[in-house]
Design an enzyme around this catalytic site. Structure first.
Site, PDB file in Angstrom:
ATOM      1  CG  ASP A  91      -2.624   0.745   1.114  1.00  0.00           C
ATOM      2  OD1 ASP A  91      -2.149   1.366   0.670  1.00  0.00           O
ATOM      3  OD2 ASP A  91      -3.552  -0.151   1.187  1.00  0.00           O
ATOM      4  CG  HIS A  95      -4.882   3.888   0.532  1.00  0.00           C
ATOM      5  ND1 HIS A  95      -4.617   2.616   0.628  1.00  0.00           N
ATOM      6  CD2 HIS A  95      -6.401   3.746  -0.211  1.00  0.00           C
ATOM      7  CE1 HIS A  95      -5.666   1.694  -0.070  1.00  0.00           C
ATOM      8  NE2 HIS A  95      -6.622   2.939  -0.514  1.00  0.00           N
ATOM      9  CB  SER A  98      -8.983   0.491  -0.241  1.00  0.00           C
ATOM     10  OG  SER A  98      -8.497   1.007  -1.916  1.00  0.00           O
TER      11      SER A  98
END
Ligand SMILES: *[C@@H]1O[C@H](CO)[C@@H](O)[C@H](O)[C@H]1NC(C)=O
Ligand SMILES: *[C@@H]1O[C@H](CO)[C@@H](O)[C@H](O)[C@H]1NC(C)=O
Ligand SMILES: *[C@@H]1O[C@H](CO)[C@@H](O)[C@H](O)[C@H]1NC(C)=O
Ligand SMILES: *[C@@H]1O[C@H](CO)[C@@H](O)[C@H](O)[C@H]1NC(C)=O
Length: 779
Positions: free
Chosen positions: A147, A224, A551
């Protein structure tokens, strides 16, 4: 700041590229290609690399030139390299013996919508509170998260009490870098951290942090990666909340599992960009490091490429062979069909759905009428209602119209249908006009509260229309009361509007997505240096933030896979996917079929695969659909690879070869049954293994026929004993109607009275011969 605002504003219109000449680097007619050579077959990595250089030397003038062109040599668990080549060099390499594929590297994107459309909110309260399952298992499992990196100081990555030593099979490392000192930030929880920047910098030039802020290390600039990692494996943290909302204990699916971070996605205009060559390098090292699971919340938009011309598919193919489960997000390109990504048959592909939590927010007008929307309003707001439609013909809430209007102390009412405009556009308008709040009307059955820079209440079209009509005078006063955090909202789950749908555009005989998990408004860890929204001027610092996207649903499944793998170390990746799918539920909290967001329709397997994840049932599934090397051999044969190429791709040397007669993919022992072109009566085969605590077990079948198809299962009773763990059964599908191209859905469920092992059936009948004549046309 002004420059920043400009960049943000441009993102709204999707015009990012042309404004950033710095990002455009034309490197003559060369491009980064990935050359894939199959399994590394335990060769010395040094020799494997030497061989790669040799191959490159053959297409360059010298070995030195070849070396210079090389970005990565993949040498640990599979063999291949990434290099800057021109088209003729790529063609020569593609025709070299031993080369399986050569493809241009592309960018992948993170499957979040923190960027724009789907910023939302949530805590993964879905798994029943404090279940011992989460704490009983997981210590021995290492989850690799590919990620945007990690904020290591977050409480989610502190060691749980009494966490044992780092598992013996771990060979990885924490690599130091900018603001990332392994001695300070790595521990028994965060056991690995690497970053891959070569591909990104080759494409966009050296990162200049003045223009494109980033950390040249595994530290997360975007938020994220911190968010997804904490969903999968976050340690328990009490009193997590977002400005008081969703207060409770935050924790990942497997709070005792270990985290290894592989940063492959980098900030580019405040979105994550991940290059294929960096991703493949992460796969090579993560598999060598000893991760047990890989969680990857990124993908490529269609058109998809064939599996062995894609880094994610190649990397996960080798992971699967080494017993490592790979969990991917399905993508955020819904609700139109056939846009699902990450569809290879050896990984898990996850759709997103809602939880049972909501944030009801009351709006009261001065005539006493009241309405309920969704928001994250912390203080009561009073103001005059400003109807966008009173200001402009059409009332379009975009910045062009509203550049110079001040709405100080007023509450702006915008309709998504006027324009149309997105919620983010309207929020930007409200924020620029200095409005006290925004009431945004959108045609969704269940508007989602999302983190914004201005107070926003989202409300459905019916209520929005009433507000509009009852506020006929411009001086209507409006009050917005503080939002509440409500649980047990029913129905739940609902499949999210944005979640990418099947059928798979390149392999329609495998149902994708496989399964659904929570992905809307998920509350998880957030870097305090990263504002919770990307609206310009957001100066807030939070430790927890809401976000939505596949996600977020992907790491929910990764966390559950960690628990399953810990409890059943001998289960293969296919077995784990099987137990997730066959125990998934298809009914919501009201006992009815799961619904689809923004519609009144029920979900089908293209929306949610086998159904919604059910971790407690998955741990004791009864039966398992495993896959063997033969299944993948069949698949590779059907994909057109030669015996020689297949031998190079598989870890275990094969004794069998491709069959002379093609055996269709639908006989691969997948836990769902999909026939994308059923023309006549067809029989398929499945094999199940009993993994229940009783060696002797009897299972009976229950069939739900797809409309217009008769399904006959033989035998109808499966008998397992200590001597017979595995039983094969056959399914005959007989078309009963004339149809062309319509999909119908059914299921097969095996039950011993306690376990219910369900497989969805998906068929597309093509029984109606379409005549290529003109006879029926009336002239
Ligand atoms: C590709 O690169 C090679 C080696 O540098 C060079 O000899 C060849 O002319 C190039 N071909 C094209 C079409 O540019
Ligand atoms: C980085 O960008 C800034 C702002 O445009 C510029 O002044 C600086 O020279 C750049 N630094 C490098 C090393 O290119
Ligand atoms: C906004 O105001 C500025 C200065 O008063 C003016 O130059 C500009 O044209 C106005 N923009 C719009 C869209 O009305
Ligand atoms: C509301 O305000 C608009 C714009 O100022 C004006 O044109 C309209 O006449 C007003 N309507 C009422 C009912 O006051």
């Amino acid at each position: 700041m002004e420059a920043m605002a400009y960049a943000f504003q441009c993102c709204f219109w999707g015009l990012t590229l042309s404004l950033f000449p710095y990002f455009i680097q034309s490197v003559s007619n060369s491009h980064v290609y990935i050359v894939y050579l199959g399994h590394s077959h335990n060769k010395d990595p040094f020799l494997t690399s030497e061989y790669h250089v040799q191959l490159l030397a053959n297409v360059f003038k010298s070995k030195e030139e070849g070396k210079k062109a090389m970005l990565y040599s993949y040498k640990h668990m599979f063999s291949g390299f990434a290099a800057t080549l021109n088209a003729s060099q790529a063609t020569i390499l593609a025709n070299t013996r031993g080369v399986i594929s050569v493809f241009k590297s592309k960018n992948l994107e993170l499957h979040t919508t923190r960027s724009w459309d789907f910023m939302g909110l949530t805590l993964q309260d879905d798994y029943s509170e404090g279940t011992p399952l989460q704490l009983a298992y997981g210590d021995d499992i290492i989850v690799g998260v590919f990620d945007s990196g990690i904020w290591p100081e977050s409480a989610s990555f502190k060691e749980e009490p009494n966490l044992g030593p780092i598992p013996n099979h771990w060979k990885g490392k924490c690599i130091s870098g900018e603001e990332f000192n392994p001695k300070k930030v790595c521990n028994k929880k965060l056991i690995g951290a690497r970053y891959y920047l070569t591909g990104f910098e080759r494409r966009y030039g050296k990162i200049n942090i003045t223009k494109n802020p980033e950390y040249i290390s595994a530290r997360d600039f975007l938020g994220h990666g911190t968010h997804t990692a904490s969903i999968a494996i976050g340690s328990r943290v009490t009193n997590a909340n977002f400005f008081g909302f969703a207060e409770g204990t935050a924790r990942g699916g497997a709070p005792r599992a270990r985290l290894a971070v592989y940063k492959v996605c980098w900030n580019r205009n405040f979105d994550g960009t991940c290059t294929e060559e960096d991703i493949l390098a992460a796969f090579d090292e993560a598999l060598h490091d000893g991760v047990d699971i890989i969680s990857a919340s990124f993908g490529k938009r269609p058109p998809l490429r064939s599996f062995f011309e894609s880094s994610s598919d190649i990397g996960s193919f080798h992971a699967m062979q080494l017993g490592v489960s790979v969990v991917f997000s399905a993508g955020n390109n819904g609700p139109d069909p056939s846009l699902v990504g990450n569809v290879n048959p050896w990984s898990i592909c996850v759709a997103a759905s809602t939880m049972d939590r909501s944030f009801p927010t009351k709006i009261v007008l001065d005539d006493g009428s009241s309405f309920v929307g969704e928001g994250l309003i912390s203080k009561k707001i009073s103001g005059t209602l400003a109807r966008a439609r009173s200001y402009f013909f059409g009332g379009i809430c975009n910045t062009r119209n509203w550049m110079n209007i001040s709405l100080s102390g007023e509450v702006l009412l915008c309709f998504s249908t006027d324009g149309p405009v997105s919620s983010e556009d309207a929020e930007f308008v409200a924020s620029r006009a200095n409005a006290a709040a925004l009431v945004f009307v959108q045609p969704l059955t269940r508007p989602v509260a999302a983190v914004s820079i201005v107070p926003v209440v989202r409300i459905d079209t019916i209520q929005g229309t009433k507000i509009y009509l009852s506020s006929s005078s411009n001086v209507t006063k409006v009050q917005i009361l503080p939002s509440k955090t409500a649980f047990k909202r029913s129905p739940a789950p609902i499949v999210s509007d944005f979640s990418s749908r099947g059928p798979s555009s390149i392999s329609p005989d495998f149902l994708k997505p496989d399964i659904s998990a929570p992905g809307i408004s998920v509350l998880a860890a957030w870097p305090p240096n990263v504002p919770p929204s990307i609206f310009p001027g957001d100066k807030r610092s939070v430790d927890w933030n809401f976000d939505s996207g596949t996600s977020m649903s992907c790491p929910h499944v990764s966390g559950v896979v960690a628990l399953l793998k810990s409890a059943h170390p001998q289960w293969s990746p296919a077995a784990i996917r099987s137990v997730l799918m066959t125990t998934a539920y298809n009914l919501d909290t009201t006992g009815d079929d799961i619904l689809v967001e923004a519609s009144t329709k029920t979900a089908n397997p293209f929306d949610i695969g086998a159904g919604h994840i059910n971790p407690l049932k998955a741990i004791d599934p009864g039966l398992i659909y495993d896959t063997t090397t033969r299944d993948y051999l069949l698949f590779l044969c059907n994909s057109g690879y030669t015996d020689e190429q297949i031998q190079a791709m598989v870890v275990c040397p094969l004794t069998t070869r491709c069959p002379n007669k093609i055996e269709p993919n639908w006989n691969i022992n997948y836990p769902s049954i999909t026939i994308s072109n059923l023309k006549c009566t067809t029989t398929i085969k499945r094999t199940v293994r009993n993994v229940g605590s009783m060696k002797t077990a009897i299972y009976f079948v229950k069939i739900v026929n797809p409309r217009g198809v008769e399904v006959v299962v033989w035998p109808k009773v499966l008998v397992f004993s200590a001597f017979k763990e595995e039983v094969t059964y056959f399914v005959t599908l007989k078309p009963l109607k004339k149809s062309q191209g319509r999909y119908d859905f059914g299921s097969i469920t095996w039950s011993d009275g306690f376990h219910h092992v369900r497989s969805p059936i998906v068929v597309q009948l093509n029984t109606n011969e379409v005549e290529a004549g003109f006879g029926t046309m009336a002239y």
